[in-house]
Design a protein around this motif. Structure first.
Motif, mmCIF file in Angstrom:
data_model
loop_
_atom_site.group_PDB
_atom_site.id
_atom_site.type_symbol
_atom_site.label_atom_id
_atom_site.label_comp_id
_atom_site.label_asym_id
_atom_site.label_seq_id
_atom_site.Cartn_x
_atom_site.Cartn_y
_atom_site.Cartn_z
ATOM 1 N N GLU A 172 -1.291 4.999 1.230
ATOM 2 C CA GLU A 172 -2.731 5.197 1.349
ATOM 3 C C GLU A 172 -3.057 6.309 2.352
ATOM 4 N N PRO A 173 -4.084 7.111 2.059
ATOM 5 C CA PRO A 173 -5.106 6.979 1.013
ATOM 6 C C PRO A 173 -4.741 7.638 -0.309
ATOM 7 N N SER A 175 0.828 -1.204 0.000
ATOM 8 C CA SER A 175 0.000 0.000 0.000
ATOM 9 C C SER A 175 0.866 1.259 0.000
ATOM 10 N N TRP A 228 -9.003 2.092 -0.229
ATOM 11 C CA TRP A 228 -7.982 2.371 0.772
ATOM 12 C C TRP A 228 -7.949 1.252 1.814
ATOM 13 N N SER A 287 -4.925 5.214 -3.505
ATOM 14 C CA SER A 287 -6.268 4.969 -4.041
ATOM 15 C C SER A 287 -6.886 6.230 -4.627
#
Length: 319
Positions: free
Chosen positions: A166-167, A92, A251, A170
């Motif tokens: 993240e976020p 992520s 997310w 995303s």
């Protein structure tokens, strides 16, 4: 009851800072902020560096942030210790490029301009990805930008790639049509750990220490709740942070935040990161991170994590 009465009588106020507010949202949505025996004053920040600055300046008692920004304030002598942790999916944290970019492999990064946050996750990731590609830092141009400016730079074409978390990952993919660079994730490079930090002045106050320990347990319970109620958590994030629901859903699915047992194995991962950054002269001196940890407040949080991991054995290992 006596502890609660004591805290109320002392009028304890914990000043807490969080990055983007997602841990605080989990606390609130899970009900863990109800019936607190102390007061919380909460501030949210765009990234870990300003959380560290606020802690160092004495504006916060507790800060929630990624592991890497902590290295630099600790190395500089900031009166702050890590007191708990949680884990994000390392992928992520990822390298993005624009929709029509000519970057289709890590080797294509040569000669490109890349936005990263200095001394943070993005900076660490790109150094690891360049190693993976057989490239050197001198083969690219690093633009040191915070996450908001990094996103704008990628969208405008001012940089060719950007390494967020993240976020922001995303948001950029869904809203800006950015795309992941192949093999550009943090698996095998990033630890994925984030920390709860506390100022030493707060840790030396017996009543505040008790309150902080209680907060850590509530944070762990809130993380378990968020893991078990992803749709409710996504809706709470969307409402409180004013994000589109499809972004918060992506997310949560990408970050896969889980509580962890806070022990000396966590320090070992930070030591590895410190040595890596020192090897690239990003961290100006070699440091021993062992004294940067206080394990004495996480007993309740560790019990929550152990129970969760025992019933979800793949929770921490799932990338």
């Amino acid at each position: 009851m006596s502890a609660t009465s004591s805290w109320a009588a002392q009028d304890i106020n914990l000043r807490v800072g969080d990055v983007k507010g997602d841990r605080i949202v989990a606390l609130r949505a899970s009900g863990e902020l109800e019936n607190l025996p102390y007061k919380l004053t909460i501030d949210t920040f765009a990234s870990g560096a300003p959380v560290q600055e606020a802690l160092n300046a004495g504006a916060l008692d507790v800060g929630l942030t990624g592991d890497l920004p902590f290295l630099f304030v600790y190395a500089a002598g900031a009166p702050v210790k890590a007191i708990d942790a949680w884990k994000n999916n390392p992928d992520s944290i990822a390298l993005l490029t624009s929709q029509h970019s000519t970057i289709h492999s890590l080797q294509d990064l040569k000669g490109k301009r890349i936005a990263v946050n200095r001394g943070g996750w993005g900076h660490y990731l790109i150094l690891g990805l360049l190693e993976r590609a057989g490239l050197k830092p001198s083969d690219v141009t690093l633009n040191f930008l915070g996450p908001v400016d990094g996103r704008a730079a990628l969208a405008s074409g001012a940089v060719d790639a950007w390494a967020p978390w993240e976020p922001y990952v995303s948001s950029a993919i869904i809203q800006d049509k950015a795309r992941l660079v192949p093999q550009g994730g943090g698996q095998g490079i990033m630890s994925g750990y984030s920390y709860v930090l506390a100022r030493e002045t707060a840790l030396s106050d017996a009543d505040k220490r008790k309150a902080i320990s209680d907060l850590l347990t509530r944070l762990a319970k809130a993380q378990v709740w968020a893991k078990q109620h992803p749709q409710q958590f996504a809706e709470a994030l969307a409402k409180e942070l004013q994000f589109p629901l499809n972004v918060t859903q992506a997310w949560i699915a990408d970050a896969q935040v889980s509580p962890v047992v806070f022990d000396k194995s966590i320090a070992a991962t930070l030591q590895q990161s410190a040595d890596f950054f020192h090897g690239y002269k990003v961290l100006p001196k070699a440091i021993d991170v062992a004294p940067a940890f206080d394990y004495g407040l996480a007993e309740g949080a560790n019990q929550v994590a152990k129970q969760f991991l025992a019933t979800s054995p793949k929770a921490e290992a799932t990338p």
